[in-house]
Write a protein that holds these residues in place. Structure first.
Motif, PDB file in Angstrom:
ATOM      1  N   ILE A  81      -3.992   7.736   4.096  1.00  0.00           N
ATOM      2  CA  ILE A  81      -3.864   8.748   3.042  1.00  0.00           C
ATOM      3  C   ILE A  81      -2.427   8.891   2.541  1.00  0.00           C
ATOM      4  O   ILE A  81      -2.192   9.582   1.548  1.00  0.00           O
ATOM      5  N   SER A  82      -1.488   8.226   3.191  1.00  0.00           N
ATOM      6  CA  SER A  82      -0.083   8.368   2.796  1.00  0.00           C
ATOM      7  C   SER A  82       0.162   7.913   1.364  1.00  0.00           C
ATOM      8  O   SER A  82       1.087   8.363   0.704  1.00  0.00           O
ATOM      9  N   GLY A  83      -0.682   6.984   0.881  1.00  0.00           N
ATOM     10  CA  GLY A  83      -0.514   6.482  -0.480  1.00  0.00           C
ATOM     11  C   GLY A  83      -1.328   7.215  -1.522  1.00  0.00           C
ATOM     12  O   GLY A  83      -1.366   6.792  -2.686  1.00  0.00           O
ATOM     13  N   GLY A  84      -2.010   8.300  -1.128  1.00  0.00           N
ATOM     14  CA  GLY A  84      -2.803   9.080  -2.072  1.00  0.00           C
ATOM     15  C   GLY A  84      -4.105   8.409  -2.453  1.00  0.00           C
ATOM     16  O   GLY A  84      -4.542   7.439  -1.823  1.00  0.00           O
ATOM     17  N   ILE A  85      -4.739   8.907  -3.521  1.00  0.00           N
ATOM     18  CA  ILE A  85      -6.058   8.430  -3.938  1.00  0.00           C
ATOM     19  C   ILE A  85      -6.075   6.945  -4.309  1.00  0.00           C
ATOM     20  O   ILE A  85      -7.005   6.226  -3.926  1.00  0.00           O
ATOM     21  N   PRO A  86      -5.072   6.417  -5.029  1.00  0.00           N
ATOM     22  CA  PRO A  86      -5.093   4.966  -5.315  1.00  0.00           C
ATOM     23  C   PRO A  86      -5.129   4.125  -4.053  1.00  0.00           C
ATOM     24  O   PRO A  86      -5.803   3.094  -4.001  1.00  0.00           O
ATOM     25  N   SER A  87      -4.414   4.558  -3.011  1.00  0.00           N
ATOM     26  CA  SER A  87      -4.422   3.836  -1.735  1.00  0.00           C
ATOM     27  C   SER A  87      -5.805   3.875  -1.101  1.00  0.00           C
ATOM     28  O   SER A  87      -6.282   2.877  -0.551  1.00  0.00           O
ATOM     29  N   LEU A  88      -6.472   5.030  -1.190  1.00  0.00           N
ATOM     30  CA  LEU A  88      -7.823   5.151  -0.634  1.00  0.00           C
ATOM     31  C   LEU A  88      -8.767   4.154  -1.288  1.00  0.00           C
ATOM     32  O   LEU A  88      -9.589   3.526  -0.628  1.00  0.00           O
ATOM     33  N   GLY A  89      -8.662   4.024  -2.609  1.00  0.00           N
ATOM     34  CA  GLY A  89      -9.542   3.119  -3.338  1.00  0.00           C
ATOM     35  C   GLY A  89      -9.364   1.680  -2.906  1.00  0.00           C
ATOM     36  O   GLY A  89     -10.340   0.943  -2.740  1.00  0.00           O
ATOM     37  N   LYS A  90      -8.120   1.268  -2.705  1.00  0.00           N
ATOM     38  CA  LYS A  90      -7.858  -0.118  -2.300  1.00  0.00           C
ATOM     39  C   LYS A  90      -8.377  -0.396  -0.890  1.00  0.00           C
ATOM     40  O   LYS A  90      -8.978  -1.443  -0.622  1.00  0.00           O
ATOM     41  N   VAL A  91      -8.134   0.538   0.034  1.00  0.00           N
ATOM     42  CA  VAL A  91      -8.611   0.358   1.412  1.00  0.00           C
ATOM     43  C   VAL A  91     -10.138   0.341   1.448  1.00  0.00           C
ATOM     44  O   VAL A  91     -10.755  -0.519   2.088  1.00  0.00           O
ATOM     45  N   ALA A  92     -10.758   1.289   0.739  1.00  0.00           N
ATOM     46  CA  ALA A  92     -12.218   1.373   0.727  1.00  0.00           C
ATOM     47  C   ALA A  92     -12.844   0.136   0.100  1.00  0.00           C
ATOM     48  O   ALA A  92     -13.878  -0.359   0.565  1.00  0.00           O
TER      49      ALA A  92
END
Length: 482
Positions: free
Chosen positions: A202-213
């Motif tokens: 979550i350190s990278g915010g919502i854009p980070s979540l999208g990439k990981v997911a």
């Protein structure tokens, strides 16, 4: 416990069940049985686009449609599919599975409606990023368009219901239980490692979540489904009997057998409906918040991903879990939650099966926890939309405190000896209130949804007439903005 069971029983009793089923049936009929007759189109526009992910994308948005649905599926395909489904069968009997299916079939169009409305009514923040969700369509659809001055009250109750899951969260506990018991690791140690990974993602915010997911969700889903299918095919002779138990139990209840205490038909309906909503989140109002950030050219196109999400979550993943538990007979053992699912897989493929499910629980829980991070953030963004400085400070505090309640639940379970079944009752409590409000709101806004579906059919399917001057996004219509 008795009081909690009575409250949950009342919340998930006839009023909410009728509301969900009634709304789902109404949307099904009003859209011309869209989720059934256009299922091929839904599949083609979702699963069929996995290799052509940029088709149908718009220009505004934080995430691609695929990243949005991966985050949403990650948020819904989680411990509810493993621990929640097992608890539904352990408490309501095999008949609960049937009602889980029914809730999912109407839930496909409910999720499609709430995602469509979330994308249509979304707003852009001070830097041009779009956000939306139930509180947004309450403000614009109820407040501005229908002049309902009480919308902030509904939004507050909805938001409070969603935020209650911030404190009563099942993911960390279920992951710690499954991994700790399987590998002989203290539950608290698993919990600490788990929240460290959550902080990292979550350190990278919502854009980070999208990439990981986008990378993790397809892998974990296929991994789990293939393992379950192996057991089902291996014991295919038990499949007809298991299906008979599911169907008959749905209408007659299930007598006591083995460690199973027995359950009436009403209990099967209640558990099936509650666990279906907790698992696929149709009507809950959660995943529309992440879908609203997607780059899409039409709200209904993203709504198709919502319907696909419910199908994958419940009709595929939850069914796999259910059939393994019923076919193996593990449901009569008296166990519940993730422990029951672990036992069922271990019965068929030995210790490797238990390890496999423990890893699946870990991955499912991780994507659910990180996916829900986005939901809370979007609610906070809407609440503090008029004060940018306060919003930025609140979001910083929220990011650092987000994983803490999860480890508190583990501490309560380990040192407070709070049983898993009680934790799941709290989960049912926190999902019922926002679901009831959200489903009623989308029912009131149904004319907008139905009009958008008609526009989509005419504009993109060549099925009927449509107004070429109609603005498919609320914010693009100057008359509505004013």
């Amino acid at each position: 416990m008795e009081l909690l069971e009575k409250v949950v029983g009342w919340l998930w009793g006839l009023p909410l069940i009728v509301t969900i089923l009634g709304t789902g049936i109404y949307f099904t009929v009003a859209t011309g049985f869209f989720q059934f007759l256009k299922f091929g189109h839904i599949w083609q526009q979702t699963f069929g686009k996995l290799l052509k992910r940029h088709e149908g994308e718009g220009t505004d948005g934080l995430l691609s449609p695929f990243e949005a649905v991966s985050t949403a599926i990650g948020g819904s395909v989680g411990v509810g599919n493993i621990g929640g489904v097992a608890t539904a069968i352990a408490v309501g009997g095999p008949g609960a599975v049937f009602w889980m299916w029914i809730a999912a079939l109407v839930g496909m169009v409910i999720k499609m409606a709430e995602v469509t409305l979330a994308v249509y009514y979304r707003s852009k923040d001070e830097v041009g990023n779009p956000y939306g969700g139930p509180t947004f369509y309450m403000e614009k659809g109820l407040g501005i368009e229908k002049h309902f001055k009480g919308w902030p009250i509904l939004a507050f109750i909805f938001g409070a219901g969603i935020f209650s899951t911030f404190f009563i969260t099942m993911q960390n506990y279920t992951v710690s239980e499954a991994v700790g018991n399987t590998f002989g690791i203290p539950l608290l140690a698993v919990s600490v490692a788990y929240i460290a990974l959550v902080y990292l993602i979550i350190s990278g915010g919502i854009p980070s979540l999208g990439k990981v997911a986008g990378r993790l969700v397809p892998f974990m889903t296929v991994f789990y489904v293939l393992a379950g299918l192996f057991i089902i095919i291996k014991d295919i002779a038990n499949l007809p009997g298991a299906m008979a138990q599911i169907v008959t139990g749905a209408f007659t209840g299930t007598a006591a057998v083995g460690g199973f205490a027995g359950a009436a038909m009403a209990r099967a309906i209640q558990m099936g409906m509650a666990r279906s909503v907790y698992s696929n989140e149709a009507g809950w109002g959660t995943s529309p918040m992440i879908h609203s950030t997607a780059r899409t050219d039409h709200p209904v196109r993203q709504g198709l991903w919502g319907a696909f999400e419910v199908f994958v979550d419940t009709i595929i993943v939850c069914t796999i879990t259910s059939l393994v538990i019923v076919m193996t007979g593990a449901w009569t053992s008296g166990a519940s939650g993730a422990t029951l699912t672990l036992s069922a897989f271990e019965m068929e493929i030995g210790t490797p099966g238990r390890y496999l499910i423990a890893v699946s629980v870990f991955l499912f829980g991780l994507t659910t926890t990180t996916g829900w991070y986005a939901y809370y953030e979007i609610l906070l963004r809407h609440l503090f939309r008029n004060n940018v400085s306060a919003k930025d400070n609140i979001l910083k505090i929220y990011r650092w405190t987000y994983p803490v309640p999860g480890i508190i639940m583990v501490l309560l379970a380990v040192y407070g000896e709070l049983p898993g079944a009680t934790l799941w009752l709290f989960a049912d409590l926190t999902s019922a209130i926002p679901t009831f409000i959200n489903v009623l709101v989308i029912l009131v806004l149904s004319p907008t949804f139905i009009h958008l579906v008609k526009d989509y059919r005419g504009r993109h399917l060549g099925d009927g007439d449509f107004d070429r001057n109609f603005k498919v996004f609320y914010e693009d219509d100057p008359a509505k903005r004013s």
